[in-house]
Scaffold this motif. Structure first.
Motif, mmCIF file in Angstrom:
data_model
loop_
_atom_site.group_PDB
_atom_site.id
_atom_site.type_symbol
_atom_site.label_atom_id
_atom_site.label_comp_id
_atom_site.label_asym_id
_atom_site.label_seq_id
_atom_site.Cartn_x
_atom_site.Cartn_y
_atom_site.Cartn_z
ATOM 1 N N THR A 141 0.434 -1.522 -0.374
ATOM 2 C CA THR A 141 -0.481 0.153 -0.441
ATOM 3 C C THR A 141 0.935 1.535 0.621
ATOM 4 O O THR A 141 -0.176 2.622 0.482
ATOM 5 C CB THR A 141 -0.599 -0.022 0.990
ATOM 6 O OG1 THR A 141 -0.456 -0.159 2.045
ATOM 7 C CG2 THR A 141 -2.143 -1.043 1.382
ATOM 8 N N ASN A 142 2.370 1.522 -0.398
ATOM 9 C CA ASN A 142 3.543 2.521 -0.195
ATOM 10 C C ASN A 142 2.757 2.954 1.013
ATOM 11 O O ASN A 142 2.632 4.308 1.839
ATOM 12 C CB ASN A 142 3.325 2.905 -1.236
ATOM 13 C CG ASN A 142 4.430 4.034 -1.394
ATOM 14 O OD1 ASN A 142 5.140 4.497 -0.922
ATOM 15 N ND2 ASN A 142 4.108 5.333 -1.698
ATOM 16 N N ALA A 143 2.914 2.227 2.103
ATOM 17 C CA ALA A 143 2.226 3.576 3.690
ATOM 18 C C ALA A 143 2.568 4.244 3.718
ATOM 19 O O ALA A 143 4.069 4.269 4.004
ATOM 20 C CB ALA A 143 2.379 2.247 4.631
ATOM 21 N N GLY A 144 2.388 5.333 4.512
ATOM 22 C CA GLY A 144 2.912 6.695 4.765
ATOM 23 C C GLY A 144 3.613 6.548 6.722
ATOM 24 O O GLY A 144 4.529 5.924 7.267
ATOM 25 N N GLY A 145 2.752 7.098 7.174
ATOM 26 C CA GLY A 145 3.263 7.933 8.334
ATOM 27 C C GLY A 145 3.378 8.891 9.245
ATOM 28 O O GLY A 145 3.909 9.614 7.994
ATOM 29 N N GLY A 192 3.180 -0.073 -3.732
ATOM 30 C CA GLY A 192 1.134 0.212 -3.650
ATOM 31 C C GLY A 192 0.769 -0.668 -4.810
ATOM 32 O O GLY A 192 -0.070 0.206 -4.411
ATOM 33 N N VAL A 338 -5.411 12.414 0.593
ATOM 34 C CA VAL A 338 -5.007 13.771 0.337
ATOM 35 C C VAL A 338 -4.878 14.341 -0.272
ATOM 36 O O VAL A 338 -5.329 14.735 -1.075
ATOM 37 C CB VAL A 338 -3.679 12.902 -0.074
ATOM 38 C CG1 VAL A 338 -3.033 12.431 -1.279
ATOM 39 C CG2 VAL A 338 -2.547 13.885 0.340
ATOM 40 N N ASN A 372 -2.183 15.135 4.331
ATOM 41 C CA ASN A 372 -3.067 13.945 4.375
ATOM 42 C C ASN A 372 -3.880 13.804 5.602
ATOM 43 O O ASN A 372 -3.650 13.674 6.666
ATOM 44 C CB ASN A 372 -2.271 12.724 4.175
ATOM 45 C CG ASN A 372 -2.600 11.487 4.797
ATOM 46 O OD1 ASN A 372 -1.486 10.253 4.291
ATOM 47 N ND2 ASN A 372 -3.830 11.148 3.665
ATOM 48 N N SER A 410 -6.235 8.667 -1.080
ATOM 49 C CA SER A 410 -5.540 7.722 -0.896
ATOM 50 C C SER A 410 -4.201 8.199 -0.437
ATOM 51 O O SER A 410 -3.344 8.082 -1.750
ATOM 52 C CB SER A 410 -5.940 6.554 -1.045
ATOM 53 O OG SER A 410 -4.675 5.938 -0.203
ATOM 54 N N GLY A 411 -3.632 8.287 0.250
ATOM 55 C CA GLY A 411 -2.049 9.283 0.144
ATOM 56 C C GLY A 411 -1.515 8.465 1.405
ATOM 57 O O GLY A 411 -0.240 8.373 0.603
ATOM 58 N N GLU A 412 -2.155 6.910 1.930
ATOM 59 C CA GLU A 412 -1.488 6.066 2.246
ATOM 60 C C GLU A 412 -1.882 4.621 2.706
ATOM 61 O O GLU A 412 -1.482 4.013 2.930
ATOM 62 C CB GLU A 412 -1.062 6.500 3.921
ATOM 63 C CG GLU A 412 -1.637 6.916 4.591
ATOM 64 C CD GLU A 412 -0.664 7.599 6.332
ATOM 65 O OE1 GLU A 412 0.225 7.877 6.195
ATOM 66 O OE2 GLU A 412 -1.842 7.870 7.233
ATOM 67 N N HIS A 413 -3.576 4.591 2.714
ATOM 68 C CA HIS A 413 -3.795 3.544 2.927
ATOM 69 C C HIS A 413 -4.126 2.424 1.762
ATOM 70 O O HIS A 413 -4.673 1.587 2.110
ATOM 71 C CB HIS A 413 -5.736 3.506 3.851
ATOM 72 C CG HIS A 413 -5.490 4.230 4.514
ATOM 73 N ND1 HIS A 413 -6.397 4.339 4.893
ATOM 74 C CD2 HIS A 413 -4.201 4.506 5.701
ATOM 75 C CE1 HIS A 413 -6.504 5.523 6.431
ATOM 76 N NE2 HIS A 413 -5.059 5.312 7.495
ATOM 77 N N GLY A 414 -4.144 3.374 0.344
ATOM 78 C CA GLY A 414 -4.102 1.930 -1.117
ATOM 79 C C GLY A 414 -6.023 2.379 -1.118
ATOM 80 O O GLY A 414 -6.645 3.154 -0.205
ATOM 81 N N LYS B 179 1.946 12.954 -0.526
ATOM 82 C CA LYS B 179 1.816 11.028 -0.485
ATOM 83 C C LYS B 179 0.621 10.832 -1.586
ATOM 84 O O LYS B 179 -0.047 11.663 -1.879
ATOM 85 C CB LYS B 179 1.461 10.898 0.844
ATOM 86 C CG LYS B 179 2.556 11.301 1.910
ATOM 87 C CD LYS B 179 0.899 10.418 3.896
ATOM 88 C CE LYS B 179 2.246 10.514 4.525
ATOM 89 N NZ LYS B 179 1.287 10.432 5.806
ATOM 90 N N ASP B 180 0.954 9.571 -1.748
ATOM 91 C CA ASP B 180 0.347 9.014 -2.683
ATOM 92 C C ASP B 180 0.125 7.336 -2.597
ATOM 93 O O ASP B 180 0.603 6.989 -3.364
ATOM 94 C CB ASP B 180 0.425 9.294 -4.182
ATOM 95 C CG ASP B 180 -0.436 8.587 -5.765
ATOM 96 O OD1 ASP B 180 -1.360 7.649 -5.172
ATOM 97 O OD2 ASP B 180 0.222 9.067 -6.108
ATOM 98 N N SER B 181 -0.841 7.093 -3.023
ATOM 99 C CA SER B 181 -0.884 4.984 -2.465
ATOM 100 C C SER B 181 -2.545 5.054 -2.827
ATOM 101 O O SER B 181 -3.583 4.263 -2.760
ATOM 102 C CB SER B 181 -1.449 5.216 -1.138
ATOM 103 O OG SER B 181 -0.206 4.700 -0.202
ATOM 104 N N THR B 182 -2.353 5.873 -4.422
ATOM 105 C CA THR B 182 -3.731 5.267 -5.327
ATOM 106 C C THR B 182 -3.363 4.936 -6.796
ATOM 107 O O THR B 182 -2.540 5.315 -7.574
ATOM 108 C CB THR B 182 -4.872 7.267 -5.750
ATOM 109 O OG1 THR B 182 -4.530 8.030 -4.180
ATOM 110 C CG2 THR B 182 -5.729 7.045 -6.315
#
Lengths: 454, 454
Positions: A141-145, A192, A338, A372, A410-414, B179-182
């Motif tokens: 998901t290319n997780a952020g945090g 991602g 985001v 985000n 989505s910024g980080e959840h997918g 950020k981008d998980s899209t």
């Protein structure tokens, strides 16, 4: 037919077709549940390869799954699918100190990666909220945090991944090399991709030397807008800041009640929480002093440097427990929109208008340093039918506004399952066509995590 | 047939089919020259789209070209191809100060981007050696440069790109969001794709606040190995250093003679050159003092902080002119191998063995901070036939050794035409098949920059 799977897996008890645990029906999202045809708990990359080879031959959908902490239904199976449970791929395999590269299997938990790195004087900067998620899930998901402001996201700390493709072939994408202008960047395409192009079984992570000192600061403001406006000036100043979170009083109160502890301040209605880190106390102090000045220019009500362990712990515990606190009192729908950072304040303001317009409670909080914005849309005492109806209206308004502002769903959840409709509503058709054509190039029979992401 | 092109382009003089300038036959590489069927000097994204639509319909190969500073023949055309010259897309279009995003057309030069950013108090960190390259070319090769140690490479500073696909459709990949998980990461797939998937016509670049202070340091060592070994300790220490270059005395001497200026030291046989930057003099000093200690632990012969403008300028001029100095006295073959950073010393040592074994002069220099070793393999007084024969042997040995060490044929120049054979010799077949399948998904008729990169 699934009986044949048992011959492919070392221990046939790891192929489950009857009495499947309900946890495999969904992820943390919970409200969409589908029972898969089979679950295979794999113990090696080779087993993943065998299952995919089998599934590809028979055109059976395959849904990869880590710890199941996703928030978008990204691991919700289909009725005819095989769920591959990767949590037994849980070995930390090798630390190469010279290149600061950590090789882990996909099922290792984020908290295990962070702890292992730190016990070796190193640091894995990505810091998604859910520490019990798997690293494979983080990559998918290319997780952020929290620490993305300074350090970037999961993508920035993946040197290479071992991937099993739909046809069962195993390939490593990326390498230990720091620079790479050799061929197409397949690694970043897989990061991602939410399990739609291949199943990640192993990763080489980039670690960095551990910063010697970290200090958090808590800053109350009368209004959230004042707080968020401050962020643009902070970013423009070039201050070295690792995290900038925002949160509102109501959310703090819920979290206080849930945890039965007290936030270090009750001034104001909104808070920024910062983390500064570095190798010397003076570097950290120089930077937060600059931020102190900027905060007061924007009418901050206080500037609490969290020097004692207790107030530090309490602040981050309360920030970290918001979603659980909300969920302890109501059903909620999690949002991960985001927007460009100069549109954050406008977007958060809009969520308040939406909340009033539709008479639905919305808590907003999130990553102020990168635009985000997380929202909990709260069911509260609404009846199910009314909730579903209102939720749709709220979601449509929110995603439309995000698109208007140049934001993304989505910024980080997918995207997973739950955001797909809203993504497609505003996505560029040429992009979606490209994505689907790429998917076909990777996964001819379209077996991998169907109907997700794009 | 090419006459039809003239109807598509506003000024028909920009469609050239007779008397094509020889510069379009090759790039900086020079020694492979092919005359294309036509050159179109485009003045808008729309014109690129029209040319591609036409070429796609007629299955005519298209080769995009910026300033032609490439070193790998990446813009060498085929005889039946149309070269699209993008240098007239040279407008700096918009600076969004709030998000620190700079929108430029693809033909804007790197030096123009850097200067424009700095004149606005901002900073574009990527710093490839050739400042007169276009930003489109930098993105197409994922160019690296000196400051990659601290700041990363071109990829890390591209927020979005406007791309014309093979069928003429125009699409923006990426966005201003941090950020981008899209959906799938198409932007990163295009970056470094060397014109094989689409033609980049515009980019939104991420700028950062300009560091207030930068200081360079020059450190002589008796042997290159001592210098390179120091680098691992520096990286492990977590010191904030922007650039770590290495260079040998012989290369310095060539460059001194070429420029007719004198290097600030003649001690030792090899040099590390560092840049430290930041917002305060104390931060910069703290960091170089730590490096001073580490350098002396590895037997550094001196530690010259280049505080006066003159010695700073001279040092970087001499470093920057090495390739030109070599080329002023001999034909040379440029190498851009990258190896994992803990293998740099072994690789550089091996180049000396190869030089002796085949009796061919090799100058090595490059980016010590990220394992990216540049070599000039020098023809000198060898006769053409002997040169070609020896060069093949040297190249085969070098690329084999790089592969053995887990390295790659290109860290920042791209594969282009000249490195393709060596890349394919050691590449994983599954990867190459994936790349070629992706290429087909983007470019059904395989018209874009044929036979390059993978």
């Amino acid at each position: 037919m699934f009986e044949q799977l048992k011959a492919l897996i070392e221990d046939e008890n790891r192929v489950i077709t009857a009495g499947i645990d309900e946890k495999y029906y969904s992820d943390h999202l919970g409200h969409i549940k589908v029972k898969p045809a089979a679950v295979v708990i794999v113990a090696s990359t080779d087993e993943v390869s065998k299952v995919l080879d089998f599934a590809n031959l028979h055109h059976i959908p395959v849904v990869p799954r880590g710890a199941g902490t996703g928030l978008t239904g990204g691991t919700v199976p289909t009725e005819d699918s095989i769920v591959i449970d990767l949590t037994k791929l849980n070995r930390i395999q090798h630390l190469d100190k010279e290149t600061m590269t950590l090789t882990v299997q996909a099922g290792v938990l984020l908290e295990e990666v962070q702890a292992f790195a730190e016990s070796n004087g190193l640091f894995y900067p990505p810091d998604p909220g859910e520490k019990a998620s798997t690293i494979g899930g983080n990559i998918s998901t290319n997780a952020g945090g929290m620490r993305a402001v300074k350090y970037g996201v999961t993508r920035d700390y993946v040197r290479s991944i071992e991937v099993v493709l739909a046809n069962g072939s195993i390939v490593e994408l990326g390498s230990k090399n720091i620079k790479d202008s050799t061929g197409l960047d397949l690694k970043d395409l897989l990061i991602g991709s939410e399990g739609t192009l291949g199943i990640i079984t192993e990763a080489k992570l980039r670690l960095i030397p551990k910063p010697q000192i970290a200090r958090s600061v808590l800053v109350p403001f009368q209004t959230l807008e004042e707080g968020i406006d401050t962020v643009l000036d902070i970013k423009a100043s070039g201050v070295d800041v690792a995290a900038i979170e925002f949160v509102q009083k109501e959310a703090i109160s819920l979290s206080e009640q849930y945890l039965k502890i007290e936030f270090p301040t009750h001034k104001g209605n909104a808070y920024l929480i910062f983390t500064f880190d570095g190798d010397t106390a003076s570097h950290v102090r120089d930077n937060y002093e600059k931020v102190r000045e900027l905060c007061y220019q924007h009418n901050a009500l206080d500037f609490l440097v969290l020097e004692d362990e207790e107030s530090f712990e309490i602040t981050w515990q309360i920030r970290g427990a918001i979603v659980k606190a909300v969920e302890s009192v109501s059903v909620q729908e999690p949002i991960d929109i985001v927007v460009p950072i100069n549109k954050s304040a406008e977007f958060v303001k809009y969520t308040k208008a939406i909340s009033n317009r539709h008479q639905v409670a919305i808590q907003s909080f999130g990553h102020a340093g990168d635009g985000n914005v997380h929202l909990c849309i709260i069911k509260g005492t609404l009846k199910e039918e009314e909730w579903q109806e209102k939720l749709q209206l709220v979601l449509e308004d929110l995603y439309q506004k995000a698109a208007e502002l140049g934001g993304l769903p989505s910024g980080e959840h997918g995207i997973g399952l739950t955001k797909l409709k809203y993504y497609l509503d505003y996505a560029n058709e040429v992009q979606i066509t490209l994505m689907r054509n790429l998917k076909k190039a990777f996964d001819v029979n379209q077996i991998l995590n169907p109907n997700k992401a794009y």
